[in-house]
Design an enzyme around this catalytic site. Structure first.
Site, PDB file in Angstrom:
ATOM      1  N   GLY A   1       0.798  -1.231   0.000  1.00 44.26           N
ATOM      2  CA  GLY A   1       0.000   0.000   0.000  1.00 44.26           C
ATOM      3  C   GLY A   1       0.823   1.269   0.000  1.00 44.26           C
ATOM      4  O   GLY A   1       1.985   1.267   0.392  1.00 44.26           O
TER       5      GLY A   1
ATOM      6  N   ASP B   1       1.583   1.438   8.686  1.00 41.81           N
ATOM      7  CA  ASP B   1       1.267   0.547   9.810  1.00 41.81           C
ATOM      8  C   ASP B   1       2.381   0.483  10.855  1.00 41.81           C
ATOM      9  O   ASP B   1       2.149   0.050  11.982  1.00 41.81           O
ATOM     10  CB  ASP B   1       0.985  -0.868   9.296  1.00 41.81           C
ATOM     11  CG  ASP B   1      -0.344  -0.943   8.562  1.00 41.81           C
ATOM     12  OD1 ASP B   1      -1.215  -0.097   8.838  1.00 41.81           O
ATOM     13  OD2 ASP B   1      -0.508  -1.833   7.718  1.00 41.81           O
TER      14      ASP B   1
ATOM     15  N   MET C   1      -6.653   2.771  10.429  1.00 49.08           N
ATOM     16  CA  MET C   1      -6.158   1.546   9.824  1.00 49.08           C
ATOM     17  C   MET C   1      -5.300   0.809  10.850  1.00 49.08           C
ATOM     18  O   MET C   1      -4.971   1.343  11.910  1.00 49.08           O
ATOM     19  CB  MET C   1      -5.354   1.862   8.563  1.00 49.08           C
ATOM     20  CG  MET C   1      -6.229   2.274   7.382  1.00 49.08           C
ATOM     21  SD  MET C   1      -5.251   2.583   5.887  1.00 49.08           S
ATOM     22  CE  MET C   1      -6.559   2.837   4.673  1.00 49.08           C
ATOM     23  N   GLY C   2      -4.905  -0.408  10.509  1.00 50.24           N
ATOM     24  CA  GLY C   2      -4.099  -1.219  11.421  1.00 50.24           C
ATOM     25  C   GLY C   2      -4.792  -2.541  11.666  1.00 50.24           C
ATOM     26  O   GLY C   2      -5.527  -2.694  12.630  1.00 50.24           O
ATOM     27  N   ARG C   3      -4.579  -3.482  10.768  1.00 51.07           N
ATOM     28  CA  ARG C   3      -5.253  -4.774  10.850  1.00 51.07           C
ATOM     29  C   ARG C   3      -4.599  -5.651  11.919  1.00 51.07           C
ATOM     30  O   ARG C   3      -5.283  -6.292  12.701  1.00 51.07           O
ATOM     31  CB  ARG C   3      -5.155  -5.455   9.470  1.00 51.07           C
ATOM     32  CG  ARG C   3      -6.147  -6.559   9.235  1.00 51.07           C
ATOM     33  CD  ARG C   3      -7.483  -6.034   8.756  1.00 51.07           C
ATOM     34  NE  ARG C   3      -8.439  -7.122   8.592  1.00 51.07           N
ATOM     35  CZ  ARG C   3      -9.740  -7.005   8.821  1.00 51.07           C
ATOM     36  NH1 ARG C   3     -10.252  -5.856   9.212  1.00 51.07           N
ATOM     37  NH2 ARG C   3     -10.553  -8.021   8.651  1.00 51.07           N
TER      38      ARG C   3
ATOM     39  N   GLU D   1      -8.752  -0.766  13.230  1.00 46.36           N
ATOM     40  CA  GLU D   1      -9.671  -1.603  12.447  1.00 46.36           C
ATOM     41  C   GLU D   1      -9.533  -3.080  12.811  1.00 46.36           C
ATOM     42  O   GLU D   1     -10.464  -3.856  12.648  1.00 46.36           O
ATOM     43  CB  GLU D   1      -9.432  -1.426  10.944  1.00 46.36           C
ATOM     44  CG  GLU D   1      -8.060  -1.876  10.477  1.00 46.36           C
ATOM     45  CD  GLU D   1      -7.893  -1.870   8.953  1.00 46.36           C
ATOM     46  OE1 GLU D   1      -8.861  -2.106   8.227  1.00 46.36           O
ATOM     47  OE2 GLU D   1      -6.757  -1.625   8.498  1.00 46.36           O
TER      48      GLU D   1
ATOM     49  N   GLN E   1      -5.838   8.927   5.774  1.00 44.69           N
ATOM     50  CA  GLN E   1      -4.744   8.836   6.739  1.00 44.69           C
ATOM     51  C   GLN E   1      -3.416   8.442   6.104  1.00 44.69           C
ATOM     52  O   GLN E   1      -2.363   8.733   6.639  1.00 44.69           O
ATOM     53  CB  GLN E   1      -5.096   7.881   7.879  1.00 44.69           C
ATOM     54  CG  GLN E   1      -5.218   6.425   7.502  1.00 44.69           C
ATOM     55  CD  GLN E   1      -6.011   5.622   8.526  1.00 44.69           C
ATOM     56  OE1 GLN E   1      -5.548   5.352   9.616  1.00 44.69           O
ATOM     57  NE2 GLN E   1      -7.225   5.245   8.166  1.00 44.69           N
ATOM     58  N   ARG E   2      -3.471   7.789   4.958  1.00 42.84           N
ATOM     59  CA  ARG E   2      -2.198   7.439   4.316  1.00 42.84           C
ATOM     60  C   ARG E   2      -1.885   8.358   3.144  1.00 42.84           C
ATOM     61  O   ARG E   2      -0.792   8.304   2.585  1.00 42.84           O
ATOM     62  CB  ARG E   2      -2.210   5.978   3.858  1.00 42.84           C
ATOM     63  CG  ARG E   2      -3.126   5.690   2.687  1.00 42.84           C
ATOM     64  CD  ARG E   2      -3.100   4.210   2.320  1.00 42.84           C
ATOM     65  NE  ARG E   2      -3.867   3.988   1.106  1.00 42.84           N
ATOM     66  CZ  ARG E   2      -4.408   2.827   0.756  1.00 42.84           C
ATOM     67  NH1 ARG E   2      -4.275   1.775   1.539  1.00 42.84           N
ATOM     68  NH2 ARG E   2      -5.072   2.707  -0.360  1.00 42.84           N
TER      69      ARG E   2
END
Lengths: 408, 408
Positions: free
Chosen positions: B13, B143, B187-189, B244, B298-299
């Site tokens: 990403g 991340d 975000m942040g799986r 997330e 955010q990215r």
């Protein structure tokens, strides 16, 4: 002794620059030898009527300076509509008693269409009762839907945030060699000014958004699908901007998910127009679909505010004080555009009752024939409104905001 | 003739500062008399293997300068994992044939954990076959989950956007005299670095977010509800940030809506963790609840990037070129923090295979005992990473981005 105090209040939703209007008002009040204390309604008229207010007079210069770049509203707001006094006089009695008790002769009320109705009603009541008070409205709304004024403080900053973010998202959407559709939703229940402003993101290097849909034109899901399907034959990444208030030919909000334009397109509401449209593309055209909402960021992003918007918000505040001192009442300060190049405006005063409860829509001439975009004329209108850098105080690279009363 | 050309590629990403790493690489390549042309994989390794690439050598200085503040990735990317060559040699043959044809002896591959696996595999294959090539990895990911390196380029900018936006949203949430809960999803799986970074929004004037939930700790819906319910006895507006990837005790993503911790809390997936949690509060505690997703903003929010992040992204790129010229291969440039005050770092080189496929989680010591926030230690870690202003070229108050190949 002549009454020399002022009262400040707000009604309706926040913007990135309302606090700048307060600063304009406060600065002007402090400059005037005829004015003394300035009180603020805490949480709008509703708060005041419940006894909530505070005194802004002694707040430090430093805190007031910070107002310039602080989003939201440091005094709080409410969405409270007063009845006409023929129907219910109670609020009026309470309100004007408060003014009398606090020796207040000047009221400054920052708000949108509904708020100007309040200004008009309070003024009319005061005149009928022979109460010596001057009540001025100050426009604000990111929706940009107040009539007569060329545009509304708050709109330019939201427009800048939207245009900037759409530029960034459009680039993000082009990183993979895969077909994809981004459906971005802006605020705007009745009018499409905010969605329309996303056109500023498009330039000759990268033309995105590809489509913009406004509540002013009937939204057809079939037509939307056909637009996207056709465009996807030319390019992989498609950016769509929709106003939250887009409606079908029966006047039903698309976000309500009831549109029956196409049988297979029956979906429940998932939190807005973009989320309603997402599965229509995903299930029928292309697997990679994102629904993105700018949510409260679009009205709160002080870090991306328009410098000009901040200045104009200040001016409509300061000019309201001058007008009140000059004897005007029952009016709203408004912006009249004198010329576009160079951009020049004049702050005028309009009767609050002419503004009250009206909604200014994006005019037909600025919506394209296909009803899926806006014209160059609109671009010329909106571009000057996002101009100008901001001078935001930071600490550790984060904004320093005024915290007058936000701590709760 | 000795091979003197370079190849640049990306995997995974985008971030707001990957293009700055490209600039670091390009500048360094141009400085070296030993290097000649530089090619770019179009859409990552997958694109290259399908014959897609282009030559960056002749791009104008102006376009390259703009890379510094352009989000996304101008050369494109893919998420393509190559098999080990013992299983499938085809990609390797194709890849190294391409290098041979184009006289390429240096490969620079920008990516995260998975990408370093590719770097390690390609290097190992080249060594086994005696191919004269040097392959360097350059870290990137919002991340922040690459091991060994102190932090990852891209994270600081995302952290700054998140902290700034949470500050603005927290103020927006306090305008009405009404109880409300804002649930913001980052975000942040797998790891919670981004959600954790929102702690920077909290200061003594206004302490928000009130709670932060990370995937590193088991998420209990009952506990979450109890946290919010208790806090609401003290204050009206509550700000929650969730990653997330928060999971329940069975390892199920909360966003999957399957958590059975509480009977009445059974809800279908509506597009993420925040949307799953929203009705739990709305139906049981407080009517005003907003679920907000920072989504790709955010990215991609280059307009709110960290100046330091841009510089470090440049450095890990430039240092990779120097290392390759010095004979290193199969390594990733990484950031080693020497001291926090003053902030000092050193760019080091680590074996790509030590980084490959690992995930760095937020360590226990930085998560509070209640598992609903982070510690001062974490704040000390993250604060330096968002520092520094950016110097973004604008036209009409909107960013001017590099458009190398984004037109599609």
């Amino acid at each position: 002794m002549k009454k020399r105090n002022c009262l400040l209040g707000q009604s309706g939703g926040p913007t990135a620059v309302i606090n700048s209007s307060y600063r304009g008002i406060l600065d002007q009040v402090k400059k005037s030898a005829d004015l003394d204390r300035i009180y603020a309604m805490r949480f709008g008229l509703q708060g005041l009527l419940a006894g909530k207010y505070f005194d802004l007079t002694e707040k430090s210069e430093k805190e007031l300076e910070l107002l310039q770049n602080t989003p939201s509203t440091v005094i709080g707001t409410s969405r409270y509509k007063i009845d006409h006094y023929d129907e219910n006089e109670e609020d009026y009695i309470k309100f004007f008693n408060f003014l009398e008790e606090h020796q207040i002769a000047y009221v400054f009320y920052v708000g949108g269409n509904d708020s100007m109705d309040t200004v008009a009603k309070l003024t009319s009541y005061a005149e009928e009762k022979g109460i010596d008070v001057r009540i001025m409205g100050i426009p604000k709304t990111i929706d940009n839907d107040i009539v007569i004024t060329d545009h509304c403080p708050g709109f330019g900053s939201a427009a800048k945030y939207i245009a900037t973010s759409v530029m960034e998202i459009a680039r993000d959407s082009r990183v993979y060699d895969l077909k994809n559709v981004h459906i971005i939703e802006t605020m705007g229940r009745s009018s499409g000014w905010l969605a329309a402003a996303s056109i500023l993101a498009a330039n000759e290097k990268l033309y995105a958004p590809d489509f913009i849909y406004l509540p002013e034109a009937v939204f057809s899901i079939d037509k939307f699908f056909a637009d996207v399907e056709k465009k996807m034959k030319e390019q992989k990444a498609i950016t769509v901007v929709v106003s939250e208030g887009i409606k079908d030919k029966n006047g039903e909000y698309i976000s309500a998910g009831k549109s029956t334009a196409h049988d297979q397109f029956g979906h429940k509401k998932l939190g807005g127009a973009a989320y309603t449209l997402k599965p229509i593309i995903k299930e029928n055209l292309c697997n990679r679909v994102k629904a993105i909402k700018f949510d409260v960021m679009q009205r709160a992003a002080a870090h991306c505010a328009s410098g000009r918007d901040i200045v104009e918000a200040y001016q409509v505040g300061a000019e309201a004080v001058k007008a009140a001192l000059a004897g005007e009442t029952g009016k709203m300060t408004a912006i009249k555009r004198i010329s576009n190049d160079p951009y020049q405006v004049e702050i005028i005063k309009v009767e609050a009752e002419k503004v009250a409860n009206q909604v200014k829509l994006v005019p037909d001439k600025w919506i394209n024939e296909d009803h899926n975009g806006v014209t160059e004329g609109f671009k010329d209108y909106v571009l000057p409104l996002i101009q100008g850098d901001i001078d935001m105080e930071t600490e550790n690279s984060l904004p320093v905001f005024s915290e007058l009363e936000t701590g709760q």
